[in-house]
Design an enzyme around this catalytic site. Structure first.
Site, PDB file in Angstrom:
ATOM      1  CG  ASP A   1       0.919  -9.901   7.400  1.00 12.04           C
ATOM      2  OD1 ASP A   1       0.023 -10.277   8.180  1.00 12.04           O
ATOM      3  OD2 ASP A   1       1.738  -9.009   7.686  1.00 12.04           O
TER       4      ASP A   1
ATOM      5  CD  GLU B   1      -5.193  -6.085  10.188  1.00 16.57           C
ATOM      6  OE1 GLU B   1      -4.915  -4.877  10.282  1.00 16.57           O
ATOM      7  OE2 GLU B   1      -4.575  -6.977  10.797  1.00 16.57           O
TER       8      GLU B   1
END
Length: 489
Positions: free
Chosen positions: A54, A231
């Protein structure tokens, strides 16, 4: 060779070209030699960081890149900085915050992002409770120091949204002078794991105000493999449009990127302003050994001329157990290219090692060297993009030379044979190695260009002629010099 790694597979001849693309190609031919291309070549080495998922990289006005990411222990937030993107690979890492030992923010510390807003630093992140690790919510840290590696990080609490449900991946951007928050959340009465939402920021960077808009729900096959997920939103603003990438499906090899597009003049709070891509814009590539690319952010190259996509993936497909317990997602970088109609082309996740470049014609701006049915040719608006991307690696025939390796067919190299240029699989022979090795010279025409001279045929250069690439002897004419000069992009 666009679709076959070996002669036993038939080529898929996808030659559809729109009337507009054809017109743009014709206009490109009329432009003067040396016309500036989209952006110069940038080269990085992947992966940038092991066991960092991420990833988020922010380039600040102080000349530093700031890099944060999820650590596999899910217990802290880390930050490093460097004056170059590649420098982040070896920059020291500082722990700026640790999870609580009880209660809120006590587990699953995920997806931190660092932003500089109104003279202060902010980190957005997701966290569960120590006593309920899946009660994931979004939180914000603040630091008023000029250097976010020092000073005090103050907890500004949870971002309140319309529902007290699973929520994560907050990010922020400014469009037309208005700051917005984007995030992913599980909405009651919708049977998905998470959808994407947007709202205006309020009086401070941890408060939203006004209406919340649901932008997209995962419904397509590539969004719902393993889990129904949208997401990790990230925004890239270029060419009068907003491009919002997001991650979809389970976090294994199915993980991929989709994209929403809106006009920069449209209201981003209106779901109707956005159009969803019908297919993933970035996905697993077994050919390059890259699996589950996703949860990206965007930054810019050191010269400010190229958009750089930052993302994570794994270099293997099969995972034992829950992918969340597999620590080996790696942070990676690659350049964003732009199509003739002004939309981003992310290509495929490139192989590990040096990132590739494209050989753009000096005298036919917009035209790139590409492979097609093994033959090297010159073409505008190349699709798929990877057909025109080559890694410049150490020459197969020895030091002081360079070889050009295909991006989407690793192990295949640009070589000359019977004075024609081909992309073929290296067989390890001295003949192939010599045919696939070149001396990289200053361009025969124009500064900022390169020319490639055959190692085993001195005075012979790669040049384009009649839409194909050949190896021919330099005859000293301007036409030869122009057609044997390329711009690395």
């Amino acid at each position: 060779m666009s679709t076959h790694p070996s002669p036993t597979r038939g080529p898929l001849r996808r030659r559809a070209v729109t009337a507009m693309a054809a017109l743009l190609a014709m206009l490109a031919v009329l432009l003067a030699p040396g016309t500036a291309h989209a952006s110069p070549a940038v080269q990085y080495t992947n992966p940038l960081a092991a066991q960092r998922a991420d990833p988020h990289i922010f380039r600040h006005t102080d000349g530093y890149y700031y890099f944060t990411a999820t650590v596999p222990q899910y217990d802290r937030i880390v930050l490093r900085r460097a004056t170059t993107l590649q420098g982040l690979a070896t920059a020291p890492e500082t722990v700026i915050w640790r999870k609580h030992t009880s209660g809120e923010m006590g587990a699953h510390i995920w997806a931190p992002e660092i932003h500089f807003i109104n003279g202060k630093w902010y980190v957005y992140f997701a966290a569960g409770r120590a006593d309920d690790v899946w009660r994931i919510r979004m939180y914000v840290l603040e630091n008023s120091s000029a250097d976010p590696l020092s000073g005090t990080w103050t907890e500004r609490g949870r971002i309140t949204t319309p529902w007290d449900t699973f929520s994560l991946d907050a990010t922020t951007f400014v469009a037309n002078g208005v700051r917005y928050l984007l995030w992913a959340q599980q909405e009651p009465n919708i049977s998905t794991n998470s959808n994407l939402y947007i709202a205006r920021m309020g009086a401070n960077p941890w408060t939203i105000t006004g209406a919340t808009t649901r932008l997209t729900v995962p419904t397509l096959a590539w969004e719902t493999r393993g889990y129904k997920v949208a997401e990790g939103p990230a925004v890239l603003q270029r060419n009068g449009r907003l491009f919002l990438t997001y991650s979809a499906s389970a976090t294994d090899a199915n993980y991929c990127l989709g994209m929403l597009t809106a006009s920069a003049s449209a209201d981003p709070l209106q779901a109707s302003s956005w159009t969803k891509s019908a297919n993933p814009v970035f996905a697993t590539s077994a050919a390059t050994g890259q699996y589950g690319p996703g949860h990206n952010s965007f930054t810019v190259s050191e010269d400010g001329q190229s958009d750089i996509m930052v993302y994570h993936d794994r270099n293997y497909r099969d995972i034992s157990g829950d992918p969340l317990n597999d620590p080996n997602r790696r942070t990676r970088l690659q350049k964003v290219y732009w199509t003739a109609n002004g939309t981003p082309d992310f290509g495929i996740p490139v192989p590990d090692g040096a990132t590739p470049a494209r050989l753009m014609s000096y005298d036919q701006p917009g035209y790139a060297v590409r492979h097609w049915d093994y033959r090297a040719r010159l073409e505008a608006n190349v699709s798929p993009l990877a057909d025109s991307q080559f890694r410049l690696v150490a020459g197969l025939s020895g030091s002081g030379t360079v070889s050009l390796e295909s991006t989407n067919f690793p192990g295949y190299f640009l070589r000359h044979r019977d004075y024609a240029a081909w992309v073929q699989k290296g067989d390890g022979t001295s003949l192939f190695n010599a045919d696939a090795s070149f001396a990289r010279r200053a361009g025969l025409s124009g500064t900022g260009t390169v020319s490639l001279e055959a190692v085993n045929f001195p005075g012979y250069f790669l040049r384009h002629r009649a839409g194909q690439v050949w190896l021919e002897q330099n005859d000293g004419t301007g036409a030869f010099r122009d057609s044997a000069s390329f711009i690395l992009e």
